[in-house]
Design a protein around this motif. Structure first.
Motif, short mmCIF file in Angstrom:
data_model
loop_
_atom_site.label_atom_id
_atom_site.label_comp_id
_atom_site.label_asym_id
_atom_site.label_seq_id
_atom_site.Cartn_x
_atom_site.Cartn_y
_atom_site.Cartn_z
N GLU A 69 7.13 -2.30 29.99
CA GLU A 69 7.35 -2.66 28.58
C GLU A 69 6.38 -1.90 27.69
O GLU A 69 5.17 -1.93 27.90
CB GLU A 69 7.15 -4.16 28.39
CG GLU A 69 7.53 -4.66 27.03
CD GLU A 69 9.03 -4.76 26.84
OE1 GLU A 69 9.53 -4.19 25.85
OE2 GLU A 69 9.69 -5.42 27.66
N ILE A 70 6.93 -1.21 26.70
CA ILE A 70 6.12 -0.50 25.70
C ILE A 70 6.61 -0.93 24.32
O ILE A 70 7.80 -0.86 24.03
CB ILE A 70 6.25 1.02 25.84
CG1 ILE A 70 5.76 1.48 27.21
CG2 ILE A 70 5.49 1.72 24.72
CD1 ILE A 70 6.04 2.94 27.50
N VAL A 71 5.68 -1.37 23.50
CA VAL A 71 6.01 -1.84 22.16
C VAL A 71 5.12 -1.10 21.17
O VAL A 71 3.92 -0.96 21.40
CB VAL A 71 5.75 -3.37 22.05
CG1 VAL A 71 5.85 -3.83 20.62
CG2 VAL A 71 6.71 -4.14 22.94
N VAL A 72 5.71 -0.62 20.08
CA VAL A 72 4.96 0.05 19.03
C VAL A 72 5.12 -0.75 17.74
O VAL A 72 6.24 -1.08 17.34
CB VAL A 72 5.45 1.50 18.82
CG1 VAL A 72 4.72 2.15 17.65
CG2 VAL A 72 5.26 2.31 20.09
N VAL A 73 3.99 -1.06 17.15
CA VAL A 73 3.96 -1.74 15.86
C VAL A 73 3.19 -0.84 14.91
O VAL A 73 2.06 -0.46 15.19
CB VAL A 73 3.29 -3.13 15.96
CG1 VAL A 73 3.28 -3.81 14.60
CG2 VAL A 73 3.98 -3.99 17.00
N ASP A 74 3.82 -0.49 13.79
CA ASP A 74 3.16 0.40 12.84
C ASP A 74 3.04 -0.28 11.48
O ASP A 74 3.40 -1.43 11.31
CB ASP A 74 3.89 1.74 12.74
CG ASP A 74 5.33 1.63 12.29
OD1 ASP A 74 5.78 0.53 11.91
OD2 ASP A 74 6.03 2.66 12.29
N ARG A 75 2.48 0.47 10.53
CA ARG A 75 2.28 0.02 9.15
C ARG A 75 1.45 -1.27 9.06
O ARG A 75 1.69 -2.11 8.19
CB ARG A 75 3.62 -0.16 8.43
CG ARG A 75 4.40 1.13 8.32
CD ARG A 75 5.63 0.96 7.50
NE ARG A 75 6.47 2.13 7.59
CZ ARG A 75 7.64 2.24 7.00
NH1 ARG A 75 8.11 1.24 6.27
NH2 ARG A 75 8.35 3.33 7.13
N ILE A 76 0.48 -1.40 9.93
CA ILE A 76 -0.44 -2.54 9.86
C ILE A 76 -1.50 -2.17 8.82
O ILE A 76 -2.29 -1.25 9.02
CB ILE A 76 -1.08 -2.82 11.23
CG1 ILE A 76 0.00 -3.17 12.25
CG2 ILE A 76 -2.12 -3.94 11.11
CD1 ILE A 76 -0.49 -3.22 13.69
N LYS A 77 -1.51 -2.87 7.72
CA LYS A 77 -2.38 -2.52 6.59
C LYS A 77 -3.77 -3.17 6.68
O LYS A 77 -4.72 -2.67 6.13
CB LYS A 77 -1.73 -2.94 5.26
CG LYS A 77 -0.40 -2.28 5.01
CD LYS A 77 -0.54 -0.80 4.81
CE LYS A 77 0.79 -0.18 4.46
NZ LYS A 77 0.73 1.25 4.34
N ASP A 78 -3.89 -4.31 7.37
CA ASP A 78 -5.16 -5.02 7.46
C ASP A 78 -5.95 -4.45 8.64
O ASP A 78 -5.81 -4.89 9.79
CB ASP A 78 -4.91 -6.51 7.64
CG ASP A 78 -6.19 -7.34 7.52
OD1 ASP A 78 -7.29 -6.79 7.76
OD2 ASP A 78 -6.08 -8.54 7.21
N LEU A 79 -6.77 -3.44 8.35
CA LEU A 79 -7.50 -2.74 9.40
C LEU A 79 -8.48 -3.65 10.14
O LEU A 79 -8.59 -3.58 11.36
CB LEU A 79 -8.24 -1.54 8.80
CG LEU A 79 -7.40 -0.52 8.03
CD1 LEU A 79 -8.27 0.58 7.47
CD2 LEU A 79 -6.30 0.05 8.90
N ALA A 80 -9.18 -4.51 9.42
CA ALA A 80 -10.14 -5.42 10.06
C ALA A 80 -9.43 -6.39 11.00
O ALA A 80 -9.92 -6.64 12.11
CB ALA A 80 -10.93 -6.17 9.00
N ALA A 81 -8.31 -6.93 10.57
CA ALA A 81 -7.55 -7.86 11.43
C ALA A 81 -7.03 -7.14 12.67
O ALA A 81 -7.03 -7.70 13.77
CB ALA A 81 -6.40 -8.49 10.65
N ALA A 82 -6.59 -5.89 12.51
CA ALA A 82 -6.11 -5.11 13.65
C ALA A 82 -7.23 -4.86 14.64
O ALA A 82 -7.05 -5.01 15.86
CB ALA A 82 -5.50 -3.79 13.18
#
Length: 92
Positions: A69-82
């Motif tokens: 399983e490979i999942v890509v999540v993009d456009r995460i704007k909250d850098l600290a939370a990431a």
């Protein structure tokens, strides 16, 4: 699941729809808001999960892998939370 607690959550885009990555005290979930049939991927064994990440245009992209399983999540704007989410997954 009854009694499950959210530890970290970030919003972004998953499979071209608004979505989220949620780390609970039991598992990692990735879901989007596709109308009528949201897509949900569950990673039950956190010991198998690896996370790669990079920054692009002031947003974070996550590549989450476990087995086939490979999942890509993009456009995460909250850098600290990431960053916090990544550290928590790696510590699991």
């Amino acid at each position: 699941v009854d009694g499950e607690a959210v530890r970290h959550a970030v919003g972004g885009r998953f499979r071209a729809k608004d979505g989220a990555v949620v780390l609970t005290d039991r598992r990692l979930l990735v879901a989007n808001d596709r109308e009528w049939d949201p897509e949900v991927v569950v990673f039950d064994d956190l010991g198998e999960v690896t996370v790669e990440h990079w920054e692009e245009r002031r947003a974070v992209i996550l590549r989450i892998t476990a087995g086939d399983e490979i999942v890509v999540v993009d456009r995460i704007k909250d850098l600290a939370a990431a960053e916090s989410l990544i550290a928590a997954i790696e510590a699991s």
